[in-house]
Scaffold this motif. Sequence first.
Motif, PDB file in Angstrom:
ATOM      1  N   GLY A 153      -8.647 -51.119  -4.249  1.00 41.74           N
ATOM      2  CA  GLY A 153      -8.819 -50.750  -5.657  1.00 41.74           C
ATOM      3  C   GLY A 153      -7.925 -51.578  -6.556  1.00 41.74           C
ATOM      4  O   GLY A 153      -6.817 -51.954  -6.167  1.00 41.74           O
ATOM      5  N   TYR A 167      -7.174 -50.685  -9.892  1.00 39.29           N
ATOM      6  CA  TYR A 167      -6.665 -49.900 -11.034  1.00 39.29           C
ATOM      7  C   TYR A 167      -5.182 -50.221 -11.240  1.00 39.29           C
ATOM      8  O   TYR A 167      -4.420 -50.268 -10.276  1.00 39.29           O
ATOM      9  CB  TYR A 167      -6.861 -48.418 -10.734  1.00 39.29           C
ATOM     10  N   TYR A 212     -10.675 -50.363 -16.481  1.00 36.98           N
ATOM     11  CA  TYR A 212      -9.496 -51.020 -15.906  1.00 36.98           C
ATOM     12  C   TYR A 212      -9.189 -52.338 -16.625  1.00 36.98           C
ATOM     13  O   TYR A 212      -8.093 -52.878 -16.500  1.00 36.98           O
ATOM     14  CB  TYR A 212      -9.649 -51.298 -14.404  1.00 36.98           C
ATOM     15  N   LYS A 230     -17.576 -48.989 -12.721  1.00 38.74           N
ATOM     16  CA  LYS A 230     -17.840 -47.647 -13.256  1.00 38.74           C
ATOM     17  C   LYS A 230     -18.072 -47.639 -14.761  1.00 38.74           C
ATOM     18  O   LYS A 230     -17.513 -48.465 -15.486  1.00 38.74           O
ATOM     19  CB  LYS A 230     -16.653 -46.714 -12.951  1.00 38.74           C
ATOM     20  N   PHE A 273      -2.678 -42.359  -1.582  1.00 39.01           N
ATOM     21  CA  PHE A 273      -1.223 -42.184  -1.442  1.00 39.01           C
ATOM     22  C   PHE A 273      -0.661 -41.353  -2.599  1.00 39.01           C
ATOM     23  O   PHE A 273       0.557 -41.287  -2.772  1.00 39.01           O
ATOM     24  CB  PHE A 273      -0.512 -43.552  -1.447  1.00 39.01           C
ATOM     25  N   ALA A 274      -1.541 -40.802  -3.423  1.00 36.47           N
ATOM     26  CA  ALA A 274      -1.112 -40.078  -4.626  1.00 36.47           C
ATOM     27  C   ALA A 274      -0.171 -40.950  -5.450  1.00 36.47           C
ATOM     28  O   ALA A 274       0.736 -40.448  -6.116  1.00 36.47           O
ATOM     29  CB  ALA A 274      -0.450 -38.748  -4.264  1.00 36.47           C
ATOM     30  N   GLU A 275      -0.401 -42.275  -5.354  1.00 37.03           N
ATOM     31  CA  GLU A 275       0.482 -43.260  -6.033  1.00 37.03           C
ATOM     32  C   GLU A 275       1.948 -42.982  -5.709  1.00 37.03           C
ATOM     33  O   GLU A 275       2.834 -43.223  -6.527  1.00 37.03           O
ATOM     34  CB  GLU A 275       0.229 -43.266  -7.548  1.00 37.03           C
ATOM     35  N   PHE A 282       5.693 -41.588   0.493  1.00 46.46           N
ATOM     36  CA  PHE A 282       6.009 -42.642   1.464  1.00 46.46           C
ATOM     37  C   PHE A 282       7.249 -42.349   2.318  1.00 46.46           C
ATOM     38  O   PHE A 282       7.485 -43.031   3.298  1.00 46.46           O
ATOM     39  CB  PHE A 282       6.133 -44.000   0.762  1.00 46.46           C
ATOM     40  N   ALA A 302      -7.420 -48.142  -1.260  1.00 42.96           N
ATOM     41  CA  ALA A 302      -5.963 -48.288  -1.351  1.00 42.96           C
ATOM     42  C   ALA A 302      -5.678 -49.446  -2.287  1.00 42.96           C
ATOM     43  O   ALA A 302      -6.426 -50.419  -2.321  1.00 42.96           O
ATOM     44  CB  ALA A 302      -5.382 -48.558   0.019  1.00 42.96           C
ATOM     45  N   LYS A 303      -4.621 -49.315  -3.045  1.00 40.65           N
ATOM     46  CA  LYS A 303      -4.260 -50.400  -3.975  1.00 40.65           C
ATOM     47  C   LYS A 303      -2.858 -50.914  -3.649  1.00 40.65           C
ATOM     48  O   LYS A 303      -1.933 -50.142  -3.421  1.00 40.65           O
ATOM     49  CB  LYS A 303      -4.316 -49.878  -5.411  1.00 40.65           C
ATOM     50  N   VAL A 339      -0.462 -54.680  -4.848  1.00 38.62           N
ATOM     51  CA  VAL A 339      -0.485 -56.069  -5.305  1.00 38.62           C
ATOM     52  C   VAL A 339       0.222 -56.978  -4.302  1.00 38.62           C
ATOM     53  O   VAL A 339       0.261 -58.185  -4.481  1.00 38.62           O
ATOM     54  CB  VAL A 339       0.171 -56.228  -6.704  1.00 38.62           C
ATOM     55  N   ASN A 390      -1.951 -51.751   5.144  1.00 43.17           N
ATOM     56  CA  ASN A 390      -2.929 -50.697   4.879  1.00 43.17           C
ATOM     57  C   ASN A 390      -4.265 -50.960   5.580  1.00 43.17           C
ATOM     58  O   ASN A 390      -5.055 -50.042   5.786  1.00 43.17           O
ATOM     59  CB  ASN A 390      -3.166 -50.549   3.369  1.00 43.17           C
TER      60      ASN A 390
END
Length: 287
Positions: A18, A20, A48, A77, A189-191, A197, A230-231, A233, A241
């Motif tokens: 992702g 986002y 986004y 989307k 991961f609920a950010e 983590f 999963a996001k 960078v 991941n």
Amino acid sequence: METITLNNGVIMPKLGFGVYQIPQAETAEAVYQAIKIGYRLIDTADIYGNEVQTGEGIKRAISEGLVTRKDLFVTTKLFILQASEAGAKKTIAQSLERLGLDYIDLYLIHQPYGDIYGAWRAMVSAQKAGVVRAIGVSNFKSAKMIEFSSLVDVKPQVNQIEINPWYQRIEDQEWHEKYDVQLEAWAPFAEGRHDLFTNPTLANIGKKYDKTVGQVVLRWLMQRNLVALAKSVRPERMAENFAIFDFELSKEDMETITKLNQNESAFFDHDAPKQVEAFMKRMLNVK
Ligand SMILES: NC(=O)c1ccc[n+]([C@@H]2O[C@H](COP(=O)([O-])OP(=O)(O)OC[C@H]3O[C@@H](n4cnc5c(N)ncnc54)[C@H](OP(=O)(O)O)[C@@H]3O)[C@@H](O)[C@H]2O)c1
């Protein structure tokens, strides 16, 4: 890559990447790196603001011969501002242009507000015309999904909702299975909220398999037969991941994770009056 078959026969990868909150300047590189690592499902959205850069990353990966267009599964989307028949028609064309693609694999109604039935008619037409392979919704609670699926001619193939160890959506999964609508987990991961983590229960499970907390969470979602996004960078985290197809969590470990459920969003509730009011103000452009 493990895949699932949607209710219209389209095959979708189970693990996705992702974009986002990835800044425009970093998106093309992140998407390119993700594809290089092995991700085939790429998830973006009109809101986004990085569809153009997502398309650039895809174009580079294809032009370097890493993949063909057919290997990829690209999702975008429809934002609330375009939630009408004419709005959806226009924004689908715009997303195709921004992404530099001649078809989108999955097109979703991002939020359950506005003229979603009108938007859906335009999406069904786009699907019939072959410019969108699968169509679906996002952030629909089960009750809304049931109402919507019952009243439309072509039922959604996917509902993308928040699913993570704090908000597991177990009953929602049962309802979606009953209606044959595939659930896709956003923010697995609920950010990182609620110290995900470094959670000791998840970390201890990970130790048994020589895996990290992130890998345990994604594996848990795979074994629940969910699609997960999963996001990151950072290429090393993207690779981490992605390395979840070489182990299997035991039944006991799956049950231990179930006990972490708080049954509450780590972000916000799409039915909360304050939240709906904020979305409506945005739609109507009022302060
Ligand atoms: N439909 C919707 O309404 C909706 C809403 C939210 C999200 N989504 C989709 O779902 C995707 C994923 O959700 P998300 O981005 O909100 O959150 P997420 O995937 O739960 O978490 C991303 C965060 O975790 C960090 N991270 C990733 N892998 C890690 C690892 N192995 N170890 C430690 N930290 C790690 C990332 O940091 P770094 O980047 O610094 O590594 C980032 O801060 C989005 O990108 C988007 O495509 C959809």
